[in-house]
Design a protein around this motif. Structure first.
Motif, PDB file in Angstrom:
ATOM      1  N   ALA A 157       0.825  -1.203   0.000  1.00 43.71           N
ATOM      2  CA  ALA A 157       0.000   0.000   0.000  1.00 43.71           C
ATOM      3  C   ALA A 157       0.859   1.254   0.000  1.00 43.71           C
ATOM      4  O   ALA A 157       0.532   2.245  -0.672  1.00 43.71           O
ATOM      5  N   VAL A 158       1.957   1.219   0.743  1.00 44.94           N
ATOM      6  CA  VAL A 158       2.871   2.364   0.775  1.00 44.94           C
ATOM      7  C   VAL A 158       3.401   2.662  -0.627  1.00 44.94           C
ATOM      8  O   VAL A 158       3.438   3.815  -1.071  1.00 44.94           O
ATOM      9  N   ARG A 159       3.791   1.611  -1.335  1.00 45.86           N
ATOM     10  CA  ARG A 159       4.291   1.799  -2.701  1.00 45.86           C
ATOM     11  C   ARG A 159       3.210   2.399  -3.596  1.00 45.86           C
ATOM     12  O   ARG A 159       3.482   3.278  -4.420  1.00 45.86           O
ATOM     13  N   SER A 160       1.999   1.951  -3.435  1.00 47.59           N
ATOM     14  CA  SER A 160       0.896   2.472  -4.238  1.00 47.59           C
ATOM     15  C   SER A 160       0.635   3.941  -3.927  1.00 47.59           C
ATOM     16  O   SER A 160       0.389   4.748  -4.835  1.00 47.59           O
ATOM     17  N   PHE A 161       0.694   4.311  -2.654  1.00 48.23           N
ATOM     18  CA  PHE A 161       0.514   5.711  -2.281  1.00 48.23           C
ATOM     19  C   PHE A 161       1.498   6.615  -3.027  1.00 48.23           C
ATOM     20  O   PHE A 161       1.137   7.693  -3.498  1.00 48.23           O
ATOM     21  N   ALA A 162       2.746   6.182  -3.116  1.00 47.30           N
ATOM     22  CA  ALA A 162       3.757   7.030  -3.755  1.00 47.30           C
ATOM     23  C   ALA A 162       3.408   7.310  -5.212  1.00 47.30           C
ATOM     24  O   ALA A 162       3.630   8.419  -5.711  1.00 47.30           O
ATOM     25  N   ARG A 163       2.880   6.327  -5.898  1.00 46.36           N
ATOM     26  CA  ARG A 163       2.497   6.522  -7.303  1.00 46.36           C
ATOM     27  C   ARG A 163       1.370   7.559  -7.424  1.00 46.36           C
ATOM     28  O   ARG A 163       1.445   8.491  -8.224  1.00 46.36           O
ATOM     29  N   THR A 164       0.308   7.358  -6.644  1.00 49.63           N
ATOM     30  CA  THR A 164      -0.839   8.250  -6.771  1.00 49.63           C
ATOM     31  C   THR A 164      -0.534   9.642  -6.229  1.00 49.63           C
ATOM     32  O   THR A 164      -0.974  10.642  -6.805  1.00 49.63           O
ATOM     33  N   TRP A 165       0.229   9.721  -5.154  1.00 46.97           N
ATOM     34  CA  TRP A 165       0.549  11.042  -4.597  1.00 46.97           C
ATOM     35  C   TRP A 165       1.489  11.819  -5.505  1.00 46.97           C
ATOM     36  O   TRP A 165       1.457  13.054  -5.532  1.00 46.97           O
ATOM     37  N   THR A 166       2.331  11.115  -6.249  1.00 47.85           N
ATOM     38  CA  THR A 166       3.156  11.808  -7.238  1.00 47.85           C
ATOM     39  C   THR A 166       2.264  12.548  -8.240  1.00 47.85           C
ATOM     40  O   THR A 166       2.539  13.695  -8.617  1.00 47.85           O
ATOM     41  N   SER A 167       1.190  11.901  -8.650  1.00 48.58           N
ATOM     42  CA  SER A 167       0.237  12.549  -9.561  1.00 48.58           C
ATOM     43  C   SER A 167      -0.548  13.647  -8.847  1.00 48.58           C
ATOM     44  O   SER A 167      -0.760  14.733  -9.398  1.00 48.58           O
ATOM     45  N   ASP A 168      -0.980  13.384  -7.611  1.00 47.53           N
ATOM     46  CA  ASP A 168      -1.754  14.371  -6.860  1.00 47.53           C
ATOM     47  C   ASP A 168      -0.968  15.663  -6.622  1.00 47.53           C
ATOM     48  O   ASP A 168      -1.552  16.755  -6.595  1.00 47.53           O
ATOM     49  N   LEU A 169       0.346  15.541  -6.421  1.00 52.85           N
ATOM     50  CA  LEU A 169       1.160  16.685  -6.005  1.00 52.85           C
ATOM     51  C   LEU A 169       2.030  17.257  -7.120  1.00 52.85           C
ATOM     52  O   LEU A 169       2.868  18.115  -6.867  1.00 52.85           O
ATOM     53  N   LYS A 170       1.819  16.793  -8.349  1.00 52.40           N
ATOM     54  CA  LYS A 170       2.704  17.221  -9.431  1.00 52.40           C
ATOM     55  C   LYS A 170       2.641  18.721  -9.689  1.00 52.40           C
ATOM     56  O   LYS A 170       3.657  19.338 -10.048  1.00 52.40           O
ATOM     57  N   ASP A 171       1.483  19.343  -9.490  1.00 55.61           N
ATOM     58  CA  ASP A 171       1.378  20.779  -9.732  1.00 55.61           C
ATOM     59  C   ASP A 171       2.171  21.594  -8.718  1.00 55.61           C
ATOM     60  O   ASP A 171       2.562  22.725  -9.000  1.00 55.61           O
ATOM     61  N   ARG A 172       2.409  21.002  -7.567  1.00 57.39           N
ATOM     62  CA  ARG A 172       3.211  21.687  -6.539  1.00 57.39           C
ATOM     63  C   ARG A 172       4.682  21.268  -6.603  1.00 57.39           C
ATOM     64  O   ARG A 172       5.490  21.733  -5.799  1.00 57.39           O
ATOM     65  N   LYS A 173       5.014  20.393  -7.539  1.00 57.00           N
ATOM     66  CA  LYS A 173       6.393  19.932  -7.724  1.00 57.00           C
ATOM     67  C   LYS A 173       6.958  19.260  -6.473  1.00 57.00           C
ATOM     68  O   LYS A 173       8.169  19.241  -6.259  1.00 57.00           O
ATOM     69  N   ILE A 174       6.064  18.716  -5.652  1.00 60.11           N
ATOM     70  CA  ILE A 174       6.509  17.958  -4.475  1.00 60.11           C
ATOM     71  C   ILE A 174       6.824  16.537  -4.913  1.00 60.11           C
ATOM     72  O   ILE A 174       5.993  15.858  -5.501  1.00 60.11           O
ATOM     73  N   ARG A 175       8.054  16.102  -4.657  1.00 57.79           N
ATOM     74  CA  ARG A 175       8.480  14.772  -5.074  1.00 57.79           C
ATOM     75  C   ARG A 175       8.147  13.753  -3.980  1.00 57.79           C
ATOM     76  O   ARG A 175       8.403  13.999  -2.799  1.00 57.79           O
TER      77      ARG A 175
END
Length: 250
Positions: A157-175
């Protein structure tokens, strides 16, 4: 020479021992001010003493949302921002299918999944654009380790979070990136054995499965986290970095 995290404010959850403490020390060495959290006050105070003036301990249960609110209110008041977040708090225990209890499931998922999710979500108002989040997972998320299904699923689940949060936060350029350790010499790993003899046998078994032929050190994970948190990884997001001596690659 300025460090890779000079002037940054960082938080390491589960930072009183093992990978968390090693990473907090490495963050300080690279110039950051570091908050660490944990549930055991005595261990936290000892860890904070090792960090010196560039560290502070805040007793926090990662699965308790009120504790997280208190933690972030303190960071906001004292520093006003959070540049780097390493979500490391977690744990698990062995149980074969057929003997898994509701208590074990809830304990593991409350910390490793629910706690991790809200640790990140509640931190977002403090994280500036182009900030860095690193999540601690495990190689068992991609392995079928007997008797370890609940913990393994929580790390998947942790690995999955990283994928989706990368998309969620892309406009803020948060890696958002994941570090996945192999067997590492920590209190959590050694605690799986009840005696020194069991520990030696356990470590020998782990080492036999690692191409590099040994159990890893917390400091080796810490250096990988520093890389992912620093500008050295400015064009890296959404990845899972295995630090496991080659275990899942060979």
């Amino acid at each position: 020479m300025a460090g890779k995290l000079a002037g940054k404010v960082a938080l390491v959850t589960g930072g009183s021992s093992g990978i968390g403490l090693a990473t907090a020390k490495q963050f300080v060495e690279e110039g950051a001010f570091v908050y660490i959290t944990g549930r055991r006050q005595a261990e936290l105070e000892a860890a904070a003493a090792e960090l010196g003036n560039q560290g502070k301990a805040v007793r926090t249960d990662a699965s308790n949302l009120a504790d997280l609110d208190t933690l972030y209110a303190q960071i906001k008041q004292e520093k006003g921002r959070l540049d780097v977040l390493f979500v490391n708090a977690g744990g698990g225990s062995f149980a074969p299918l057929g003997q898994i209890t509701e208590e074990q499931f809830d304990q593991t998922f409350n910390t490793n999944v629910k706690g991790l999710l809200f640790t990140v979500q509640k931190a977002l108002p403090l994280i500036p654009d182009a900030g860095a989040i690193v999540l601690n997972a495990s190689i068992v998320s991609v392995q079928g380790v007997a008797n370890f299904s609940v913990y393994s699923a929580s790390k998947a689940a942790v690995r999955s979070f990283a994928r989706t949060w990368t998309s969620d936060l892309k406009d803020r350029k948060i890696r958002v990136n994941v570090v996945s350790p192999g067997p590492i010499d920590t209190p959590g790993l050694s605690g799986l054995a009840k005696t020194e003899e069991e520990k030696r046998a356990l470590y020998a078994q782990f080492a036999a499965d690692v191409p590099l032929g040994r159990v890893g050190k917390p400091e080796e994970i810490a250096k990988a986290v520093v890389f992912l948190a620093s500008d050295d990884a400015s064009y890296i997001t959404g990845i899972e970095l295995f630090v496991d001596g080659g275990t899942v690659q060979v």
